[in-house]
Scaffold this motif. Structure first.
Motif, mmCIF file in Angstrom:
data_model
loop_
_atom_site.group_PDB
_atom_site.id
_atom_site.type_symbol
_atom_site.label_atom_id
_atom_site.label_comp_id
_atom_site.label_asym_id
_atom_site.label_seq_id
_atom_site.Cartn_x
_atom_site.Cartn_y
_atom_site.Cartn_z
ATOM 1 N N ALA A 188 0.773 -1.258 0.045
ATOM 2 C CA ALA A 188 -0.117 -0.045 0.199
ATOM 3 C C ALA A 188 0.626 1.132 0.048
ATOM 4 N N ASP A 475 -8.321 9.353 4.829
ATOM 5 C CA ASP A 475 -6.991 9.055 5.008
ATOM 6 C C ASP A 475 -7.227 8.197 6.367
ATOM 7 N N ASP A 478 -8.189 4.526 5.260
ATOM 8 C CA ASP A 478 -7.368 4.021 4.619
ATOM 9 C C ASP A 478 -6.075 3.584 5.370
ATOM 10 N N ARG A 479 -5.517 4.479 6.367
ATOM 11 C CA ARG A 479 -4.396 4.014 7.077
ATOM 12 C C ARG A 479 -4.996 2.831 8.075
ATOM 13 N N ARG A 481 -7.194 0.751 7.455
ATOM 14 C CA ARG A 481 -7.374 -0.533 6.354
ATOM 15 C C ARG A 481 -5.863 -1.056 5.785
ATOM 16 N N TYR A 482 -5.002 -0.405 5.616
ATOM 17 C CA TYR A 482 -3.976 -1.044 4.877
ATOM 18 C C TYR A 482 -2.635 -1.038 6.007
ATOM 19 N N HIS A 501 -13.365 -0.845 10.440
ATOM 20 C CA HIS A 501 -13.153 -0.120 9.301
ATOM 21 C C HIS A 501 -14.404 0.157 8.747
ATOM 22 N N GLY A 583 -11.400 5.880 -1.665
ATOM 23 C CA GLY A 583 -10.359 6.097 -0.857
ATOM 24 C C GLY A 583 -9.562 7.078 -1.374
#
Length: 844
Positions: A188, A475, A478-479, A481-482, A501, A583
């Protein structure tokens, strides 16, 4: 090395922020990460260490040569210079036929080309920072199409492709086998630049800066709306209550007032007493006013002939002889406002700014110009006629009154600088609402312009503020999530992570739905205004009317779509939230792995040339002469080594060190506890502590008779300091050199007063520091060996350069303050500058 260059701000060669690659190179050499690691990262930093954004900078090695005008030329140059620089073989001629000297077939050329076929260039900045500034953005290589194919051209002619031949990636077989590439899956952090902290911080700063700018625009829009409303309701409105009539100032009346035509100045009134239509009459009034500025001109028209006009010109009297002006044509087919500018004595009509209207029986005119840097607003009798972008205006040094075919009196002329600029109406918004047609036809829109501008300014600000909120939420989601992924074997943790999430995703979706509604509302407002503008009546031919009707139909369709979009956006807000959201924008997919295979092949134990090429370049920099004179050609047509055993030994020592320096004995001992493999510092230390390197420069007639070219290195080769070392040494000796490491390049013209090291100034074929050019500064087109000269004007530069004079005085003052005695001063000066005491003769 070269920074980007092109046309004005347009990049045509390389890429902006290529200085990140320069910084990576310096940091890697200082850290001695190993030449093998450097080669891998130069060619494939995005594939070898995709989880480490710092290593993306290394791929600037391939970015540096980019040619935006021709991808084909860029790829050909990449083939030529990677082969020359990294394994010392010239491959360029093999694109047309088998290599004439070396065992490289034409097909192997295209196989090698296929390694670079997928690549493209990007800059990881997610849109840049505030006000167009971009520090975090990294210029880097990536595989745009990992399955890209290469076409084999018969005899190298792109008009004769061999459609049946399939080209796979590969290298010349004669140089050893390589491993077939494997696709690289990017994590990512490699796929989504916005997850990297420097880019994320820069984007947040840009949002905040844009919001601040829109807040200022909203304040201006409010002021503009109020101002326009007052002007429309009060014909006698004055922007400034206090005013000075320039025509009444004694200095003007008795000064150098130039005129042409029947002008006179009496009791503060300028009069033109002839309606001559043959020539333009003018009256120049010298005055110095800084922008932002306000000019007001009152005109009483007594008599006119056909196509008569009256107007004004402001003259900057700068190096370009820049003028801006306008006039009101009082009658005829072209009656109305005419705008023009000029440079170097010319006058250019700006036909697209013409406003058509009838002056009629009006005999009293008030013409106003509001000027701020590159923006000008023009008012006539408190009606805003035009707003446009002009050339830059810093100072006004003359006002010229102009007329033709009219008897006029000008009882009042005001020109003042404004410490706080009056509200300037932006040209883009004005042109969209009040088009360039007859001002009489657009009166309803003109009266509504202030309301439209204010409404759209409010929406623009609200949209940008909500964009920031939505961005922060995306942000965060996604942070999580990844970058906060739990162990896949822990089912409970995986479930908890997914549920958490989903909640974050619903929050993002809520913000994005509100944002979509605001954008739909703005689009609807613009569509309504656009349709009203298109429906304004205008004189036109049958053919033109057909085009107008098509434009109206197009605007109606756009309005219908805008209404539908707003209805859909409103409907979405009433629906239950789901974890579907947009995202952070990702830039990359997986990579082909071709360049990584090439890099691993180059630094493999079996490759015969990579280490030798590196050693030859290192030796060249230390001794000003290489072991192999053809530094980029180790093929059969290249030069033979002067010391083949030395080249082999140093190449072997680079790859697998066997010696270690003993600081106690000051000797090299053979040991198993030696330096790391591929250590460049180890090789530098080995060379500079050798007897050969420490030889004196002194000549010897007997040795010179045998080896005048010093092929066998019986004395230290002489060579002049590199240009950058000359400049940096001047600053260093005076204690003025700024040794800060890294950062964006400074403009080359700042080299005389900015005290950073020379490598930190913009360097390109189009822009180089003058001082460095005198001493043969690095030529971006000379990739392998620097040309140096010793010529008289270099001595003159050292005597007369501002840099040398200033730094010499600083050094002299320092030493004289510490050591006022002459003898002490002379000894200290020699020791400080030359690292030795003066000889007796020098001391005398």
């Amino acid at each position: 090395y070269s920074d980007w260059y092109g046309f004005q701000s347009q990049v045509r060669f390389s890429q902006k922020n290529i200085w990140h690659w320069r910084d990576w190179t310096i940091e890697s050499l200082n850290a001695d990460i190993g030449y093998d690691s450097m080669v891998v990262q130069l060619l494939a930093g995005d594939e070898s260490l995709p989880f480490d954004p710092d290593h993306l900078r290394a791929t600037g090695f391939l970015v540096r040569n980019r040619n935006t005008d021709s991808r084909e030329q860029w790829i050909r140059d990449t083939i030529e210079h990677t082969s020359k620089a990294l394994f010392g073989i010239t491959m360029a001629c093999a694109q047309c036929h088998d290599h004439p000297y070396d065992p490289i077939t034409q097909e192997e050329y295209y196989k090698y080309r296929n390694i670079f076929e997928p690549v493209s260039v990007n800059i990881d900045n997610a849109g840049g920072g505030p006000n167009g500034n971009d520090i975090a953005g990294v210029a880097r290589i990536f595989d745009q199409n990992r399955n890209a194919k290469t076409t084999f051209y018969i005899r190298g002619n792109d008009k004769t492709p061999d459609e049946d031949r399939e080209i796979i990636p590969g290298v010349p077989v004669s140089l050893g086998e390589w491993s077939e590439p494997e696709e690289v899956t990017l994590p990512a952090l490699a796929r989504i630049p916005l997850l990297r902290e420097p880019v994320a911080r820069q984007v947040l700063a840009r949002y905040e800066s844009e919001i601040e700018t829109l807040q200022i625009k909203l304040a201006h829009a409010t002021e503009i709306k109020n101002l326009l409303a007052i002007r429309l309701s009060n014909p006698d409105f004055r922007l400034f209550e206090d005013s000075t009539n320039l025509l009444s100032i004694t200095k003007v009346l008795t000064g150098d007032v130039m005129m042409q035509g029947d002008w006179s100045l009496t009791d503060g009134v300028a009069s033109h007493d002839s309606a001559n239509a043959d020539n333009e009459s003018w009256l120049d009034i010298p005055v110095i006013v800084s922008a932002p500025a306000y000019l007001s001109l009152q005109v009483d028209v007594a008599e006119t002939t056909e196509n008569a006009y009256v107007g004004v010109i402001v003259d900057t009297k700068d190096d370009l002889q820049h003028i801006e002006g306008c006039h009101i044509q009082l009658n005829g087919d072209q009656s109305g406002l005419h705008v023009f500018n000029g440079y170097e004595g010319s006058r250019n009509a700006l036909a697209n700014l013409h406003r058509s209207f009838e002056v009629g029986d009006t005999t009293h005119l008030k013409l106003e110009l509001v000027i701020e840097d590159k923006l000008i607003n023009i008012y006539l009798n408190n009606t805003l006629l035009q707003t446009y972008q002009s050339g830059s205006i810093e100072n006004i040094q003359s006002v010229r009154l102009i007329t033709r075919g009219a008897v006029v009196q000008i009882p009042h002329l005001e020109l003042r600088d404004c410490s706080e600029s009056p509200a300037i109406v932006p040209p883009d918004e004005f042109a969209k609402v009040v088009p360039k047609i007859s001002i009489n036809d657009m009166r309803p829109l003109y009266e509504e312009f202030g309301d439209i501008l204010l409404s759209q300014s409010k929406l623009n600000l609200a949209i940008k503020q909500l964009e920031l909120v939505a961005h922060k939420a995306a942000d965060k989601a996604d942070r999580y999530r990844y970058l906060a992924v739990p162990d896949s074997n822990d089912e409970a943790a995986v479930t908890a992570h997914r549920e958490a999430h989903e909640e974050l995703a619903k929050t993002v979706q809520g913000h994005q739905r509100k944002l979509a509604l605001l954008k739909a509302e703005l689009a609807l407002q613009k569509a309504r205004v656009d349709l009203r503008v298109k429906q304004l009546p205008s004189a036109s031919t049958a053919e033109q009317q057909s085009d107008i009707e098509k434009a109206i139909d197009s605007s109606k369709t756009a309005l219908e779509n805008a209404l539908k979009n707003k209805t859909n956006a409103e409907q979405k807000l009433t629906e239950p939230a789901t974890p579907q959201y947009q995202g952070l924008i990702g830039s990359y997919g997986s990579s082909s792995g071709r360049r990584l295979s090439l890099a691993n092949w180059l630094v493999s134990d079996s490759h015969p040339l990579t280490a030798r090429i590196a050693i030859n370049h290192i030796w060249l920099r230390h001794f000003n002469q290489p072991i192999v004179d053809s530094v980029f050609d180790f093929g059969l047509n290249g030069s033979t080594p002067t010391h083949p055993a030395l080249l082999d030994f140093l190449a072997s020592e680079l790859k697998s060190p066997t010696y270690d320096f003993n600081p106690t004995s000051q000797k090299w001992d053979k040991t198993n506890e030696s330096a790391s493999s591929w250590s460049l510092k180890h090789i530098h230390r080995l060379i500079v502590t050798s007897n050969t390197y420490q030889l004196a420069y002194l000549s010897n007639k007997k040795n010179a008779a045998i080896d005048n070219d010093n092929r066998w290195l019986w004395h230290r080769p002489t060579h002049r300091m590199d240009a950058e070392v000359v400049r940096d040494s001047v600053l260093f000796l005076a204690g003025e050199l700024d040794t800060t490491i890294g950062g964006a390049s400074f403009p080359s013209e700042h080299g005389m007063h900015v005290k950073r090291r020379s490598m930190y100034f913009h360097q390109s074929p189009e822009e180089q520091m003058d001082f460095l050019k005198v001493f043969d500064g690095v030529d971006p087109a000379e990739c392998y060996r620097r040309h140096t000269s010793v010529v008289p004007h270099q001595s003159l530069a050292l005597f007369n350069s501002e840099l040398v004079i200033v730094q010499s005085r600083i050094l002299a003052h320092q030493l004289n303050t510490e050591l006022p005695a002459d003898d002490d001063f002379i000894i200290a000066l020699f020791e400080h500058m030359l690292s030795r005491p003066p000889t007796k003769q020098e001391h005398r």
